[in-house]
Design a protein around this motif. Structure first.
Motif, PDB file in Angstrom:
ATOM      1  N   LEU A   4      -6.290 -18.887  10.204  1.00  0.00           N
ATOM      2  CA  LEU A   4      -5.078 -18.515  10.935  1.00  0.00           C
ATOM      3  C   LEU A   4      -3.835 -19.136  10.284  1.00  0.00           C
ATOM      4  O   LEU A   4      -2.809 -18.480  10.133  1.00  0.00           O
ATOM      5  CB  LEU A   4      -5.184 -18.956  12.402  1.00  0.00           C
ATOM      6  N   CYS A   5      -3.955 -20.432   9.906  1.00  0.00           N
ATOM      7  CA  CYS A   5      -2.844 -21.094   9.197  1.00  0.00           C
ATOM      8  C   CYS A   5      -2.541 -20.384   7.886  1.00  0.00           C
ATOM      9  O   CYS A   5      -1.377 -20.202   7.511  1.00  0.00           O
ATOM     10  CB  CYS A   5      -3.189 -22.559   8.929  1.00  0.00           C
ATOM     11  N   TRP A   6      -3.597 -19.992   7.197  1.00  0.00           N
ATOM     12  CA  TRP A   6      -3.486 -19.297   5.908  1.00  0.00           C
ATOM     13  C   TRP A   6      -2.718 -17.989   6.071  1.00  0.00           C
ATOM     14  O   TRP A   6      -1.823 -17.665   5.282  1.00  0.00           O
ATOM     15  CB  TRP A   6      -4.903 -19.055   5.384  1.00  0.00           C
ATOM     16  N   LEU A   7      -3.061 -17.238   7.128  1.00  0.00           N
ATOM     17  CA  LEU A   7      -2.412 -15.950   7.373  1.00  0.00           C
ATOM     18  C   LEU A   7      -0.971 -16.127   7.868  1.00  0.00           C
ATOM     19  O   LEU A   7      -0.055 -15.439   7.412  1.00  0.00           O
ATOM     20  CB  LEU A   7      -3.216 -15.142   8.402  1.00  0.00           C
ATOM     21  N   LEU A   8      -0.774 -17.066   8.808  1.00  0.00           N
ATOM     22  CA  LEU A   8       0.550 -17.260   9.401  1.00  0.00           C
ATOM     23  C   LEU A   8       1.567 -17.809   8.404  1.00  0.00           C
ATOM     24  O   LEU A   8       2.755 -17.499   8.486  1.00  0.00           O
ATOM     25  CB  LEU A   8       0.446 -18.203  10.610  1.00  0.00           C
ATOM     26  N   HIS A  25      -1.771 -15.991   1.995  1.00  0.00           N
ATOM     27  CA  HIS A  25      -2.769 -14.984   1.611  1.00  0.00           C
ATOM     28  C   HIS A  25      -2.153 -13.858   0.782  1.00  0.00           C
ATOM     29  O   HIS A  25      -2.849 -13.180   0.027  1.00  0.00           O
ATOM     30  CB  HIS A  25      -3.431 -14.399   2.855  1.00  0.00           C
ATOM     31  N   LYS A  26      -0.839 -13.664   0.916  1.00  0.00           N
ATOM     32  CA  LYS A  26      -0.163 -12.575   0.194  1.00  0.00           C
ATOM     33  C   LYS A  26       0.051 -12.905  -1.282  1.00  0.00           C
ATOM     34  O   LYS A  26       0.184 -12.007  -2.107  1.00  0.00           O
ATOM     35  CB  LYS A  26       1.189 -12.276   0.846  1.00  0.00           C
ATOM     36  N   VAL A  27       0.117 -14.169  -1.602  1.00  0.00           N
ATOM     37  CA  VAL A  27       0.414 -14.578  -2.983  1.00  0.00           C
ATOM     38  C   VAL A  27      -0.774 -15.311  -3.620  1.00  0.00           C
ATOM     39  O   VAL A  27      -0.616 -15.966  -4.639  1.00  0.00           O
ATOM     40  CB  VAL A  27       1.667 -15.481  -3.030  1.00  0.00           C
ATOM     41  N   GLU A  28      -1.951 -15.180  -3.001  1.00  0.00           N
ATOM     42  CA  GLU A  28      -3.130 -15.895  -3.496  1.00  0.00           C
ATOM     43  C   GLU A  28      -3.562 -15.372  -4.865  1.00  0.00           C
ATOM     44  O   GLU A  28      -3.566 -14.170  -5.118  1.00  0.00           O
ATOM     45  CB  GLU A  28      -4.285 -15.724  -2.507  1.00  0.00           C
ATOM     46  N   VAL A  29      -3.888 -16.299  -5.745  1.00  0.00           N
ATOM     47  CA  VAL A  29      -4.371 -15.951  -7.083  1.00  0.00           C
ATOM     48  C   VAL A  29      -5.870 -16.239  -7.124  1.00  0.00           C
ATOM     49  O   VAL A  29      -6.305 -17.391  -7.082  1.00  0.00           O
ATOM     50  CB  VAL A  29      -3.649 -16.769  -8.174  1.00  0.00           C
ATOM     51  N   TRP A  30      -6.686 -15.163  -7.214  1.00  0.00           N
ATOM     52  CA  TRP A  30      -8.132 -15.313  -7.210  1.00  0.00           C
ATOM     53  C   TRP A  30      -8.662 -15.295  -8.637  1.00  0.00           C
ATOM     54  O   TRP A  30      -8.430 -14.359  -9.378  1.00  0.00           O
ATOM     55  CB  TRP A  30      -8.782 -14.200  -6.395  1.00  0.00           C
ATOM     56  N   ASN A  31      -9.346 -16.360  -8.978  1.00  0.00           N
ATOM     57  CA  ASN A  31      -9.920 -16.512 -10.304  1.00  0.00           C
ATOM     58  C   ASN A  31     -11.423 -16.708 -10.148  1.00  0.00           C
ATOM     59  O   ASN A  31     -11.869 -17.534  -9.352  1.00  0.00           O
ATOM     60  CB  ASN A  31      -9.276 -17.730 -10.999  1.00  0.00           C
ATOM     61  N   GLN A  44      -5.366 -23.024  -8.997  1.00  0.00           N
ATOM     62  CA  GLN A  44      -4.654 -21.805  -8.633  1.00  0.00           C
ATOM     63  C   GLN A  44      -4.810 -21.435  -7.160  1.00  0.00           C
ATOM     64  O   GLN A  44      -3.866 -20.967  -6.536  1.00  0.00           O
ATOM     65  CB  GLN A  44      -5.128 -20.643  -9.522  1.00  0.00           C
ATOM     66  N   LEU A  45      -5.987 -21.622  -6.597  1.00  0.00           N
ATOM     67  CA  LEU A  45      -6.197 -21.311  -5.189  1.00  0.00           C
ATOM     68  C   LEU A  45      -5.375 -22.245  -4.307  1.00  0.00           C
ATOM     69  O   LEU A  45      -5.275 -23.446  -4.589  1.00  0.00           O
ATOM     70  CB  LEU A  45      -7.670 -21.454  -4.814  1.00  0.00           C
ATOM     71  N   SER A  46      -4.806 -21.696  -3.232  1.00  0.00           N
ATOM     72  CA  SER A  46      -4.090 -22.548  -2.288  1.00  0.00           C
ATOM     73  C   SER A  46      -5.088 -23.410  -1.527  1.00  0.00           C
ATOM     74  O   SER A  46      -6.288 -23.098  -1.475  1.00  0.00           O
ATOM     75  CB  SER A  46      -3.286 -21.697  -1.297  1.00  0.00           C
ATOM     76  N   ALA A  47      -4.601 -24.491  -0.925  1.00  0.00           N
ATOM     77  CA  ALA A  47      -5.474 -25.389  -0.169  1.00  0.00           C
ATOM     78  C   ALA A  47      -6.136 -24.657   0.991  1.00  0.00           C
ATOM     79  O   ALA A  47      -7.292 -24.920   1.323  1.00  0.00           O
ATOM     80  CB  ALA A  47      -4.662 -26.567   0.353  1.00  0.00           C
ATOM     81  N   TYR A  48      -5.412 -23.713   1.609  1.00  0.00           N
ATOM     82  CA  TYR A  48      -5.970 -22.965   2.741  1.00  0.00           C
ATOM     83  C   TYR A  48      -7.124 -22.075   2.291  1.00  0.00           C
ATOM     84  O   TYR A  48      -8.178 -22.019   2.938  1.00  0.00           O
ATOM     85  CB  TYR A  48      -4.881 -22.117   3.398  1.00  0.00           C
ATOM     86  N   ALA A  49      -6.920 -21.350   1.199  1.00  0.00           N
ATOM     87  CA  ALA A  49      -7.965 -20.464   0.680  1.00  0.00           C
ATOM     88  C   ALA A  49      -9.192 -21.277   0.255  1.00  0.00           C
ATOM     89  O   ALA A  49     -10.331 -20.891   0.532  1.00  0.00           O
ATOM     90  CB  ALA A  49      -7.432 -19.661  -0.499  1.00  0.00           C
TER      91      ALA A  49
END
Length: 299
Positions: free
Chosen positions: A47-51, A55-61, A174-179
């Protein structure tokens, strides 16, 4: 911003220091408690990640995702082993052994990453291990089985898994702490689900459920939010110092509320463990100044 980040980090580490007290009050075994904790953490932090819009700028490697999954396995095992240690020995002794993790980071770093280890580092390792063995005490342990049943091995395994989480976490950039935490706790739900005994949740009191909810939402959701929100805004030197709030609060609560009374020898052994830890977190340079170890200091 630095003051706000420091306050959040102080609050996070202080709250986490009470997790041992909450754990023993839940009335739920380690695996079931960690399973619930993973569910609450996944819901809260997603929820924190979405709010926050991360999640919109997440870089998935692919490589980082694989490392995050492996890191998540060690994180979940770390929780399970630590909670099992709380079931079998005092919170003070469990936490003291658990916080040998920086020592294991030093050892694993020298073996896996080929980082050089000087004579003072070796002395710090010997001091910490000596303290960890002596703090358990030798009376009443006539066999290896007795030592295992004391909780010592569980606390030691928790420290090793904690160290692996730190080392692997250093490779996630690259991944955010939330992801990262969402992936780790979600994989925990999948891993633990086959081992859950739902009957363990029968006959729990209202207060048991309060402590279970506290462990899930406060010690996992809120603490991780505060921790990660402040982590990247503070210098490592500050983080390295504030990380000691966790065991300090845990030991104080164990003494004041639970009523644990360490012997003089145990107090000396605990001081040996933490003196060795201080050296691993703040390493002297050749010029006499000090530098701090970079690392992922997940609670």
């Amino acid at each position: 911003m630095k003051l706000a980040a420091m306050f959040k980090m102080i609050l996070a580490m202080s709250i986490f220091g009470s997790i041992g007290f909450f754990t023993v009050k839940t009335g739920v075994p380690a695996i079931e408690l960690v399973f619930v904790r993973c569910i609450f953490a996944t819901i809260f932090l997603s929820l924190c990640w979405l709010l926050t819009g991360h999640h919109k700028v997440e870089v998935w490697n692919k490589r980082e995702l694989l490392v995050t999954l492996i890191c998540g396995i060690f994180l979940v095992l770390n929780w399970v082993f630590l909670f099992k240690a709380f079931e079998q020995m005092s919170i003070t002794i469990s936490i003291s052994i658990y916080h040998l993790a920086p020592i294991f980071v030093l050892i694993l770093g020298s073996l896996v990453l080929k980082e050089r280890m000087n004579i003072m580092s070796l002395i710090a390792i010997v001091v910490c291990f000596l303290g960890s063995i002596l703090v358990v005490g030798t009376n009443g342990y006539s066999s290896l089985t007795d030592l295992v049943n004391s909780g010592f091995i569980w606390a030691l395994l928790a420290a090793i898994c904690y160290a692996m989480t730190m080392l692997l976490g250093k490779g996630i950039n690259q991944l955010s702490a939330y992801a990262m935490t969402f992936v780790q706790t979600f994989i925990g739900i999948i891993i633990l689900f086959p081992f859950i005994d739902l009957s363990k949740f029968d006959n729990l009191t209202f207060f048991n459920w309060l402590f279970i909810l506290g462990t899930g939402f406060i010690h996992t959701g809120l603490v991780y939010y505060l921790f990660f929100d402040s982590l990247r805004k503070l210098p490592t030197s500050v983080i390295s110092a504030l990380v000691f709030l966790d065991p300090a609060v845990a030991i104080l609560l164990d003494i004041i509320i639970v009523g644990f009374r360490p012997s003089l020898m145990q107090i000396i052994d605990i001081l040996l463990i933490f003196s060795g830890m201080v050296y691993t977190l703040v390493k002297p340079k050749k010029n006499g100044k000090y530098e701090t170890i970079e690392g992922n200091l997940n609670p």
